[in-house]
Design a protein around this motif. Structure first.
Motif, mmCIF file in Angstrom:
data_model
loop_
_atom_site.group_PDB
_atom_site.id
_atom_site.type_symbol
_atom_site.label_atom_id
_atom_site.label_comp_id
_atom_site.label_asym_id
_atom_site.label_seq_id
_atom_site.Cartn_x
_atom_site.Cartn_y
_atom_site.Cartn_z
ATOM 1 N N ASN A 101 2.926 0.445 -17.098
ATOM 2 C CA ASN A 101 4.268 0.649 -17.634
ATOM 3 C C ASN A 101 5.071 1.539 -16.689
ATOM 4 N N ALA A 102 6.327 1.806 -17.071
ATOM 5 C CA ALA A 102 7.228 2.564 -16.209
ATOM 6 C C ALA A 102 6.717 3.980 -15.961
ATOM 7 N N GLU A 103 6.152 4.606 -16.993
ATOM 8 C CA GLU A 103 5.667 5.972 -16.817
ATOM 9 C C GLU A 103 4.470 6.020 -15.876
ATOM 10 N N GLN A 104 3.557 5.072 -16.005
ATOM 11 C CA GLN A 104 2.404 5.032 -15.105
ATOM 12 C C GLN A 104 2.840 4.757 -13.666
ATOM 13 N N MET A 105 3.866 3.921 -13.506
ATOM 14 C CA MET A 105 4.392 3.667 -12.167
ATOM 15 C C MET A 105 4.968 4.939 -11.565
ATOM 16 N N GLN A 106 5.722 5.667 -12.343
ATOM 17 C CA GLN A 106 6.340 6.894 -11.845
ATOM 18 C C GLN A 106 5.277 7.904 -11.446
ATOM 19 N N ALA A 124 2.167 7.217 -10.516
ATOM 20 C CA ALA A 124 1.457 6.701 -9.338
ATOM 21 C C ALA A 124 2.261 6.947 -8.061
ATOM 22 N N LEU A 125 3.573 6.705 -8.103
ATOM 23 C CA LEU A 125 4.415 6.934 -6.925
ATOM 24 C C LEU A 125 4.472 8.411 -6.574
ATOM 25 N N ALA A 126 4.541 9.272 -7.600
ATOM 26 C CA ALA A 126 4.590 10.713 -7.343
ATOM 27 C C ALA A 126 3.284 11.199 -6.727
ATOM 28 N N ASP A 136 0.833 -1.194 0.000
ATOM 29 C CA ASP A 136 0.000 0.000 0.000
ATOM 30 C C ASP A 136 0.875 1.253 0.000
ATOM 31 N N PHE A 137 0.600 2.153 -0.935
ATOM 32 C CA PHE A 137 1.287 3.443 -1.008
ATOM 33 C C PHE A 137 0.231 4.543 -0.894
ATOM 34 N N ILE A 170 8.377 10.256 -4.115
ATOM 35 C CA ILE A 170 9.196 10.694 -5.232
ATOM 36 C C ILE A 170 10.611 10.930 -4.729
ATOM 37 N N ALA A 171 11.531 11.105 -5.676
ATOM 38 C CA ALA A 171 12.928 11.311 -5.309
ATOM 39 C C ALA A 171 13.072 12.552 -4.434
ATOM 40 N N GLY A 172 13.782 12.396 -3.319
ATOM 41 C CA GLY A 172 13.990 13.510 -2.414
ATOM 42 C C GLY A 172 12.813 13.804 -1.514
ATOM 43 N N SER A 173 11.783 12.944 -1.532
ATOM 44 C CA SER A 173 10.595 13.183 -0.727
ATOM 45 C C SER A 173 10.872 12.872 0.738
ATOM 46 N N ALA A 174 10.228 13.653 1.612
ATOM 47 C CA ALA A 174 10.349 13.416 3.050
ATOM 48 C C ALA A 174 9.335 12.390 3.538
#
Length: 533
Positions: free
Chosen positions: A426-431, A433-435, A405-406, A440-444
């Motif tokens: 795909n990779a773009e949809q994953m990116q 969804a995570l954002a 769960d995210f 995301i990169a550098g996220s606290a």
């Protein structure tokens, strides 16, 4: 005695008739002192006008206009107009006052003619400007389009600053203003297009090797790439080498000839945290496949050069970055391995630098799995494998533990594919969804070990597909798009195949080109009127 009237004597007029006739004559001939009298007669001026159509009273002039007067030539009319302007301008202290009063008076007169400022603004500005914009938009969306190129994803074929001409009728007759998104030029603002559902009338068939424009199936952004595979083809890349299998043929692996110049070319691949451009050395190569030879570009060390992992029989994993594990894993001190005990498992990392960059040796023990990336190519137990085989082996622990769960979004794995809320992604949809979930990169964002593990594996596989991906077999009406700049192109390796209906036209020429951004206005004359192939 009755007198016989003299024929030469006019008959007596009724009383008062002499005055009316005199005033009527005065009104016709335009006597200056009769204007006010004619005005007092109410209907007398209209009677005068109907009495003699050949006589026209000049407005603001005491002298009658003469139809027989010679017409002014064009030059004489211009001189007369100029004299009138100078006479009018002489009434004001300076040219600015004259221009201001003249403009204001013209504006007032125009508003008075239209009845209101709103009506004036609509007829004088909104309608003509809107009509021009509408015509341009319809032409660009149905016939010909011209776009600038903001990125180097198609180098060396298309450079940053090129202006490309797109034939919108190459494959279909597009509905005006169609497309998944409507955006405001020169801004990131965009929204869903209600006209996107209107079908197009298709007649042409896109072919392998053509440069086309299309809508990104994940984000709706318009892009330009080259078709490298068409329906029925199977495409695969390993270590930057493409293999293509047509539906009716055998696999053909591309051959490459280095065509780099000296000194080496360099290209911008991004910006650092301070906004400074990051440059990388590039290599130009002539790629030959299926009888076609084209120039492509590679960026040195843009992909993962070296990465390694050993999975032990108990499920523990040892990772090596910028090196590979090739020594006995039983002696942790020799490898510099550090153990991490987490709630959901035990993990190992190789510490320090200077680990030999060698291929993993297979057979150090039963139940051990060796995964490695060497020169951008994936290996399992020392043997070269496809991206799909490598991804399935690398993602197996996540697949066995089930989805995670995210922040309300379920992310899991099935085979070599990612799943978002149970659907393949795909990779773009994953990116995305995570954002959207805040990871995301550098996220606290606070992350569990399981979440960190999943994100790390996603990042490795996302970066790997620049040099290795597939194999992918295309279905009906599916096309694979890849940029000529193989290591700096966001393309089908990230967002997957593009449907035939999303292709909007063929890029056919470069009518204009500028050094860098078009707004810098530094023409690159050598590329003007340059064809594309």
């Amino acid at each position: 005695m009755t007198q016989t009237p003299d024929p030469s004597t006019p008959p007596d007029r009724p009383e008062g008739e002499d005055d009316r006739v005199s005033k009527l004559i005065d009104a016709v001939v335009g006597e200056g002192d009769s204007d006010s009298e004619a005005g007092d007669m109410g209907e007398a001026p209209s009677l005068a006008e109907s009495a003699d159509d050949d006589k026209v009273v000049a407005k603001g002039n005491d002298e009658p206009a003469d139809q027989d007067a010679p017409k002014l030539t064009r030059k004489e009319r211009k001189e007369k107009h100029k004299l009138e302007q100078e006479k009018e301008r002489a009434k004001y202290d300076n040219y600015f006052s004259y221009y201001w009063h003249t403009t204001v008076n013209q504006l007032r007169e125009s508003i008075r003619e239209h009845g209101s400022f709103r009506a004036y603004f609509w007829h004088k500005w909104v309608k003509p400007v809107g009509s021009v914009i509408l015509i341009v938009v319809i032409l660009r969306s149905t016939l010909l389009d011209w776009n600038d190129v903001p990125s180097g994803s198609m180098e060396p074929t298309i450079l940053v600053g090129d202006r490309i001409l797109v034939n919108k009728m190459a494959y279909a007759l597009q509905a005006p203003m169609s497309g998944p998104k409507i955006g405001v030029p020169f801004t990131p603002l965009q929204w869903d297009n209600p006209l996107d559902g209107i079908p197009s009338w298709q007649w042409g068939r896109p072919s392998r090797g053509e440069i086309v424009t299309f809508w990104n199936p994940s984000t709706g952004i318009r892009m330009v790439k080259r078709i490298v595979a068409e329906p029925g083809d199977t495409i695969e890349i390993r270590g930057g080498v493409m293999t293509l299998t047509p539906a009716d043929g055998s696999p053909t692996t591309a051959t490459y000839v280095d065509t780099s110049t000296f000194p080496a070319n360099r290209t911008i691949v991004g910006k650092d945290q301070n906004g400074v451009d990051i440059e990388r050395q590039t290599e130009d190569r002539a790629e030959t496949i299926l009888g076609e030879t084209r120039s492509i570009q590679h960026i040195r060390r843009r992909w993962i050069e070296s990465w390694g992992m050993v999975r032990m029989p108990g499920g523990q994993e040892i990772f090596a970055i910028d090196g590979v594990v090739n020594l006995s894993i039983e002696d942790n001190r020799e490898l510099g391995v550090r153990r991490f005990d987490e709630d959901d498992g035990i993990f190992y990392r190789i510490q320090g630098e200077g680990i030999p960059i060698e291929r993993l040796r297979a057979g150090i023990g039963e139940g051990f799995v060796h995964l490695a990336i060497i020169g951008g190519e994936p290996f399992i137990d020392g043997e070269s494998v496809s991206h799909n085989e490598f991804a399935e082996a690398y993602l197996r622990p996540i697949a066995e533990k089930g989805p995670f769960d995210f922040n309300g979004t379920s992310i899991g794995v099935e085979g070599h594919s990612w799943l978002i809320d149970g659907e393949p992604a795909n990779a773009e949809q994953m990116q995305v969804a995570l954002a959207e979930a805040g990871f995301i990169a550098g996220s606290a964002q606070v992350q569990t070990q399981a979440q960190r593990n999943l994100i790390q594996r996603f990042t490795i596989l996302r970066d790997l597909i620049m040099s290795s991906f597939g194999p992918v077999t295309l279905g009906e009406n599916e096309y694979y798009m890849v940029g000529d700049n193989r290591n700096n192109s966001h393309d089908s390796r990230y967002f997957g195949p593009v449907m035939r209906s999303e292709i909007t036209g063929e890029a056919i020429a470069i009518p204009a080109s500028f050094h860098g951004r078009i707004r810098d206005l530094k023409p690159n004359w050598s590329r003007w009127f340059h064809g594309l192939d």
